[in-house]
Design an enzyme around this catalytic site. Structure first.
Site, short mmCIF file in Angstrom:
data_model
loop_
_atom_site.label_atom_id
_atom_site.label_comp_id
_atom_site.label_asym_id
_atom_site.label_seq_id
_atom_site.Cartn_x
_atom_site.Cartn_y
_atom_site.Cartn_z
N CYS A 101 9.91 12.45 45.26
CA CYS A 101 10.21 11.04 45.04
C CYS A 101 11.69 10.76 44.83
O CYS A 101 12.08 9.60 44.69
CB CYS A 101 9.39 10.52 43.85
N HIS A 106 13.71 4.41 37.56
CA HIS A 106 12.65 5.10 38.29
C HIS A 106 11.29 4.56 37.84
O HIS A 106 10.46 4.21 38.67
CB HIS A 106 12.76 6.60 38.05
N GLU A 127 12.90 8.96 30.74
CA GLU A 127 14.02 8.28 31.39
C GLU A 127 14.78 7.41 30.41
O GLU A 127 16.02 7.40 30.39
CB GLU A 127 13.51 7.44 32.57
N LYS A 161 8.78 -0.62 40.82
CA LYS A 161 7.45 -0.06 41.08
C LYS A 161 6.34 -0.83 40.38
O LYS A 161 5.16 -0.69 40.75
CB LYS A 161 7.43 1.42 40.68
N HIS A 197 4.75 2.89 43.93
CA HIS A 197 5.70 3.99 44.09
C HIS A 197 5.73 4.44 45.54
O HIS A 197 4.77 5.02 46.05
CB HIS A 197 5.28 5.15 43.18
N PHE A 212 8.90 15.34 41.72
CA PHE A 212 8.22 16.59 41.37
C PHE A 212 9.15 17.76 41.68
O PHE A 212 9.84 17.78 42.71
CB PHE A 212 6.93 16.75 42.18
#
Length: 491
Positions: free
Chosen positions: A242, A382, A393, A413, A418, A477
């Site tokens: 991502c 994010h 975050e 998002k 996402h 990831f």
């Protein structure tokens, strides 16, 4: 760089391991927190987990050089990187103004999946694109063969070129060896891959399509776009889950800074709303399961969040040296000031709870941009709506920005889901529209925000805000972190 604490603010930095944290530190199973989880013996694997438990965090001290110069922005027009075009494919269509207006209205793009029969799936909703048309961008024969991942890439890329006044007739008279393409994807041609495997299993290898490999591999978006447009500069893809699109923007800018290209077509693309993609993320236990109310499922920083919502699409920027843009009289939309990439080096899916990887990445991006923390007043976060990631975050942001009173931070998002490898491209466009319009879209579904989130998240309703400097975060990831720094263009 006085606003940065505990992170590197010069190039002369040494990281030293300081032992392990206390054993009571929370661990995460998949993307859901597990209380008082005990570390498994070496070599053992917990049932139902996609990997071994996250290792104990190592405390790492950043030892900073005593001589820290004041930030200086790039002045050389050959190395300054500007944005001269944008193109996208989104759940709202392919028109950028429509896309941003829908975001400003807080109109959710999340709905029940109808592309395939998801009735037996535990998650049955996503930010699915409907009524997509590639007419005028891809010929009919290729259009029928291509995976949606590449269709989205080609349309977004070609729209971005047109937006930059780089249509086919103009490109024919330019040095196309100086124009490159760097559009990445996290998953690649997932439908093509799934169909190929199904043919192999059910009918044997002789019935597999000859396009199985070419339309599955992740570099094909950049390759097809170059083949269609004759762009012969640097060309490849990056796949960092991502974080992919931001990695591409960062790398594309550096090709320009090093003098290897005048223009780069850069961003991300993804089309994973299909059985393999949805099923795979269900298996990771990463997705929200709010099937009864899909539009409220993506709720970053809200106490009742329960996972992310899948989206799809493509977001592409035309990045160009200032010198080249000015010579050809291009319309300059915004400026790419800098960026950074790094790795948590912690766990396959879980973020570091101390936020060190992210805070270091943010700090390095500001150094690269020649920007002090005090100059930043907008963060496109994010913010995926996962229990672990959202707070990690925020903790990282607080480490870098000691005074957040002037900062506004929103989560795209929450509205469109996402976009995985495309997310950074779509959110870079969102950030640039915030810069050029002076309006920030809301973070929707903010009903009961976490008390640790003390930054203004633009809850529920859009806000007017003059953006001085913005950062856009993307994490993936594997612990991949990426940050890009954008601002209004000033000659």
């Amino acid at each position: 760089m006085a606003g940065i604490a505990g992170v590197a603010c010069s190039s002369n930095v040494l990281f030293r391991e300081m032992g392990s944290h206390e054993a009571s530190m929370a661990q995460y199973n998949g993307l859901r927190p597990v209380e008082n989880m005990q570390m498994a013996p070496v070599g053992s694997k917990p049932s139902g987990s996609i990997s071994s438990p996250a290792p104990k965090l190592r405390a790492i001290r950043a030892v900073v050089s005593q001589t820290v110069s004041a930030p200086k922005r790039e002045k050389d027009p050959r190395k300054r990187v500007v944005v001269t075009g944008m193109g996208l494919v989104s759940v709202y269509g392919s028109d950028i103004d429509t896309f941003y207006n829908k975001l400003l209205e807080g109109e959710s793009g999340i709905s029940l999946i109808d592309r395939f029969d998801a009735s037996s799936f535990s998650v049955r909703f996503a930010g699915q694109i409907r009524d997509f048309s590639s007419k005028g961008y891809i010929d009919g024969k290729n259009d029928r063969r291509l995976d949606d991942c590449w269709r989205y890439c080609l349309v977004a890329g070609k729209r971005a070129l047109v937006d930059a006044n780089l249509g086919s007739e103009i490109l024919e008279n330019m040095d196309r060896t100086r124009i490159g393409v760097l559009v990445g994807t996290g998953m690649g041609g997932l439908s093509a891959f799934s169909s190929g495997v199904e043919s192999l299993v059910q009918k044997g290898y002789k019935k597999m399509s000859p396009f199985f490999i070419p339309y599955s591999i992740t570099n094909m978006g950049s390759a097809l776009l170059a083949i269609d447009t004759g762009l012969m500069g640097p060309n490849y893809s990056i796949s960092t889950a991502c974080a992919t699109a931001n990695y591409c923007l960062y790398s594309a800018a550096n090709h320009i800074r090093r003098g290897e290209a005048d223009i780069m077509v850069a961003g991300g693309t993804e089309a994973a709303v299909m059985p393999t993609g949805v099923g795979g993320f269900i298996a990771c236990r990463a997705l929200s399961q709010r099937n009864e109310d899909p539009e409220k499922a993506s709720r970053p920083w809200d106490k009742s969040r329960d996972g992310f919502v899948m989206g799809e699409g493509s977001g592409v920027l035309i990045m160009e040296s200032l010198e080249h843009a000015m010579k050809r009289g291009a319309n300059i939309i915004a400026e790419y000031l800098g960026g950074a990439v790094n790795c948590d080096a912690h766990h396959m899916t879980d973020p570091r709870s101390d936020g060190l990887g992210v805070s270091t990445c943010i700090a390095k991006s500001l150094v690269d941009a020649g920007v002090s923390p005090e100059e930043v007043n907008y963060i496109n976060a994010h913010a995926t709506s996962t229990l672990a990631g959202d707070l990690a975050e925020v903790n990282a942001i607080k480490k870098v920005f000691k005074d957040t009173s002037e900062i506004k931070m929103n989560g795209t998002k929450s509205i469109i889901g996402h976009g995985l490898g495309a997310a950074g491209g779509l959110e870079a466009i969102t950030t640039i529209k915030a810069i050029t319009t002076g309006w920030l879209h809301p973070t929707i579904n903010q009903d009961n925000i976490e008390p640790d989130v003390t930054i203004d998240t633009v809850p529920k309703v859009k806000k007017q805000h003059e953006v001085n400097v913005a950062i856009s975060n993307s994490f993936g990831f594997g612990g991949h972190n990426s940050v890009v720094v954008l601002g209004p263009f000033t000659p």
